[in-house]
Design a protein around this motif. Structure first.
Motif, PDB file in Angstrom:
ATOM      1  N   LEU A  13       0.834  -1.204   0.000  1.00 54.47           N
ATOM      2  CA  LEU A  13       0.000   0.000   0.000  1.00 54.47           C
ATOM      3  C   LEU A  13       0.863   1.246   0.000  1.00 54.47           C
ATOM      4  CD1 LEU A  13      -2.645  -1.201   2.601  1.00 54.47           C
ATOM      5  CD2 LEU A  13      -2.831  -1.247   0.102  1.00 54.47           C
ATOM      6  N   ALA A  14       1.977   1.178   0.725  1.00 51.52           N
ATOM      7  CA  ALA A  14       2.923   2.301   0.776  1.00 51.52           C
ATOM      8  C   ALA A  14       4.244   1.791   1.322  1.00 51.52           C
ATOM      9  CB  ALA A  14       2.385   3.426   1.656  1.00 51.52           C
ATOM     10  N   PHE A  15       5.323   2.391   0.857  1.00 54.41           N
ATOM     11  CA  PHE A  15       6.661   2.090   1.373  1.00 54.41           C
ATOM     12  C   PHE A  15       7.440   3.397   1.303  1.00 54.41           C
ATOM     13  CE2 PHE A  15      10.812  -0.472   0.904  1.00 54.41           C
ATOM     14  CZ  PHE A  15      10.948  -0.550   2.271  1.00 54.41           C
ATOM     15  N   GLU A  16       7.520   4.059   2.458  1.00 55.37           N
ATOM     16  CA  GLU A  16       8.022   5.429   2.481  1.00 55.37           C
ATOM     17  C   GLU A  16       9.015   5.636   3.613  1.00 55.37           C
ATOM     18  OE1 GLU A  16       3.798   7.420   1.007  1.00 55.37           O
ATOM     19  OE2 GLU A  16       4.214   7.159   3.160  1.00 55.37           O
ATOM     20  N   PRO A  17      10.003   6.513   3.409  1.00 53.44           N
ATOM     21  CA  PRO A  17      10.956   6.805   4.481  1.00 53.44           C
ATOM     22  C   PRO A  17      10.287   7.608   5.592  1.00 53.44           C
ATOM     23  CG  PRO A  17      11.351   8.226   2.587  1.00 53.44           C
ATOM     24  CD  PRO A  17      10.288   7.256   2.176  1.00 53.44           C
ATOM     25  N   GLY A  18      10.677   7.285   6.832  1.00 57.04           N
ATOM     26  CA  GLY A  18      10.175   8.014   7.985  1.00 57.04           C
ATOM     27  C   GLY A  18      11.324   8.646   8.740  1.00 57.04           C
ATOM     28  N   ALA A  19      11.055   9.166   9.915  1.00 58.95           N
ATOM     29  CA  ALA A  19      12.080   9.841  10.710  1.00 58.95           C
ATOM     30  C   ALA A  19      13.159   8.871  11.170  1.00 58.95           C
ATOM     31  CB  ALA A  19      11.433  10.532  11.910  1.00 58.95           C
ATOM     32  N   GLU A  20      12.777   7.620  11.489  1.00 62.77           N
ATOM     33  CA  GLU A  20      13.741   6.664  12.035  1.00 62.77           C
ATOM     34  C   GLU A  20      13.892   5.416  11.174  1.00 62.77           C
ATOM     35  OE1 GLU A  20      12.472   5.836  15.970  1.00 62.77           O
ATOM     36  OE2 GLU A  20      12.947   7.832  16.721  1.00 62.77           O
ATOM     37  N   PHE A  60       5.031  -2.354   9.018  1.00 61.30           N
ATOM     38  CA  PHE A  60       6.342  -2.778   9.507  1.00 61.30           C
ATOM     39  C   PHE A  60       7.316  -1.615   9.383  1.00 61.30           C
ATOM     40  CE2 PHE A  60       4.182  -6.137   7.194  1.00 61.30           C
ATOM     41  CZ  PHE A  60       4.174  -7.202   8.078  1.00 61.30           C
ATOM     42  N   ASP A  61       8.285  -1.557  10.306  1.00 63.54           N
ATOM     43  CA  ASP A  61       9.409  -0.645  10.151  1.00 63.54           C
ATOM     44  C   ASP A  61      10.536  -1.422   9.485  1.00 63.54           C
ATOM     45  OD1 ASP A  61       8.177   1.546  11.263  1.00 63.54           O
ATOM     46  OD2 ASP A  61       8.995   1.223  13.261  1.00 63.54           O
ATOM     47  N   VAL A  62      11.169  -0.805   8.502  1.00 63.16           N
ATOM     48  CA  VAL A  62      12.251  -1.452   7.756  1.00 63.16           C
ATOM     49  C   VAL A  62      13.477  -0.555   7.828  1.00 63.16           C
ATOM     50  CG1 VAL A  62      13.008  -2.295   5.491  1.00 63.16           C
ATOM     51  CG2 VAL A  62      10.608  -2.569   6.195  1.00 63.16           C
ATOM     52  N   ILE A  63      14.569  -1.077   8.379  1.00 64.66           N
ATOM     53  CA  ILE A  63      15.789  -0.274   8.464  1.00 64.66           C
ATOM     54  C   ILE A  63      16.476  -0.233   7.099  1.00 64.66           C
ATOM     55  CG2 ILE A  63      16.103  -0.693  10.935  1.00 64.66           C
ATOM     56  CD1 ILE A  63      18.253  -2.739  10.227  1.00 64.66           C
ATOM     57  N   GLU A  64      17.353   0.729   6.936  1.00 63.34           N
ATOM     58  CA  GLU A  64      18.012   0.927   5.637  1.00 63.34           C
ATOM     59  C   GLU A  64      18.812  -0.299   5.226  1.00 63.34           C
ATOM     60  OE1 GLU A  64      18.834   2.448   2.113  1.00 63.34           O
ATOM     61  OE2 GLU A  64      17.512   3.436   3.553  1.00 63.34           O
ATOM     62  N   GLU A  65      19.450  -0.972   6.174  1.00 63.79           N
ATOM     63  CA  GLU A  65      20.242  -2.153   5.829  1.00 63.79           C
ATOM     64  C   GLU A  65      19.361  -3.237   5.223  1.00 63.79           C
ATOM     65  OE1 GLU A  65      23.470  -5.294   7.687  1.00 63.79           O
ATOM     66  OE2 GLU A  65      22.150  -4.200   9.055  1.00 63.79           O
ATOM     67  N   THR A  66      18.185  -3.463   5.804  1.00 63.08           N
ATOM     68  CA  THR A  66      17.270  -4.468   5.261  1.00 63.08           C
ATOM     69  C   THR A  66      16.835  -4.076   3.862  1.00 63.08           C
ATOM     70  OG1 THR A  66      16.478  -5.016   7.476  1.00 63.08           O
ATOM     71  CG2 THR A  66      15.072  -5.642   5.621  1.00 63.08           C
ATOM     72  N   ARG A  67      16.504  -2.827   3.677  1.00 70.52           N
ATOM     73  CA  ARG A  67      16.073  -2.354   2.354  1.00 70.52           C
ATOM     74  C   ARG A  67      17.181  -2.532   1.323  1.00 70.52           C
ATOM     75  NH1 ARG A  67      16.571   2.433  -0.236  1.00 70.52           N
ATOM     76  NH2 ARG A  67      14.975   2.908  -1.810  1.00 70.52           N
ATOM     77  N   ARG A  68      18.411  -2.274   1.731  1.00 68.66           N
ATOM     78  CA  ARG A  68      19.548  -2.344   0.805  1.00 68.66           C
ATOM     79  C   ARG A  68      19.927  -3.780   0.445  1.00 68.66           C
ATOM     80  NH1 ARG A  68      24.834  -2.752   2.097  1.00 68.66           N
ATOM     81  NH2 ARG A  68      24.383  -2.342   4.292  1.00 68.66           N
ATOM     82  N   LEU A  69      19.806  -4.706   1.401  1.00 68.77           N
ATOM     83  CA  LEU A  69      20.292  -6.069   1.199  1.00 68.77           C
ATOM     84  C   LEU A  69      19.225  -7.035   0.686  1.00 68.77           C
ATOM     85  CD1 LEU A  69      22.566  -6.422   4.362  1.00 68.77           C
ATOM     86  CD2 LEU A  69      23.252  -5.918   2.007  1.00 68.77           C
TER      87      LEU A  69
END
Length: 199
Positions: A13-20, A60-69
């Protein structure tokens, strides 16, 4: 812990960067049943923690490392994702043990119908072929599959119609990236043998 038996495909539905962290929201029906904040759900084979549940969706919260790998770097609104709730130990294990910890990205080299069957060939990261065993197990985007062919850093699987219908594999094309998780047993054996060989 998961089994690699996908319960349903949800839609991003959405996948967007947040503050953390990045916030991933997906539609979910069956995979939402009995799930509470803090529970684990595999999304394309990646174990994520539920941070919010709403009618017909999970967040879900997804950290940058998860998104990158993982292949999350390519997720967009409308994309289909495979969903599986964590394993209940009073239930059946229909696939194989899958941790939800993605080992790397594979690249689809061939994906075609051959007669009435569907053939999928994937190249794994360099050196990953050491974890591939003919008739062994692998998870592709969280789908438990049996290796039909292995050649160095490539493998092939045959997909039954149900797998194509029930998972997002039907939407993939040649050169797409897929999340891979090798069989847990092979990784442990490799580490034990490495320790045993040390003087």
């Amino acid at each position: 812990m998961f089994t690699g038996i996908v319960e349903e495909t949800g839609q991003v539905l959405a996948f967007e960067p947040g503050a953390e962290a990045w916030r991933l929201r997906v539609s979910a029906g069956r995979a939402r049943e009995g799930v509470a904040v803090g529970d684990s759900v595999a999304v394309n084979g990646c174990c994520l923690t539920v941070v919010q549940t709403d009618a017909g969706q999970l967040s879900f919260d997804v950290i940058e490392e998860t998104r990158r790998l993982t292949n999350f770097f390519a997720l967009r609104a409308g994309a289909a994702v495979n969903l599986e709730r964590s394993l209940r130990f009073d239930g059946r294990v229909g696939g194989h043990f899958v941790t939800g910890h993605v080992d790397g990205l594979g690249r689809i080299e061939e994906f075609e119908r051959r007669g009435q069957d569907t053939y999928l060939k994937v190249r794994v990261p360099d050196g990953g072929g050491r974890y591939l065993v003919p008739k062994g197990s692998i998870a592709i985007d969280g789908v438990a599959l049996t290796l039909a062919e292995v050649e160095e850093d490539t493998f092939a699987v045959w997909l039954i119609p149900h797998t194509l219908e029930a998972t997002n594999l039907r939407e993939h094309r040649v050169n797409d990236s897929v999340n891979l998780e090798y069989d847990l047993l092979g990784k442990y054996v490799e580490k034990m043998l490495a320790h045993a060989e040390r003087p």
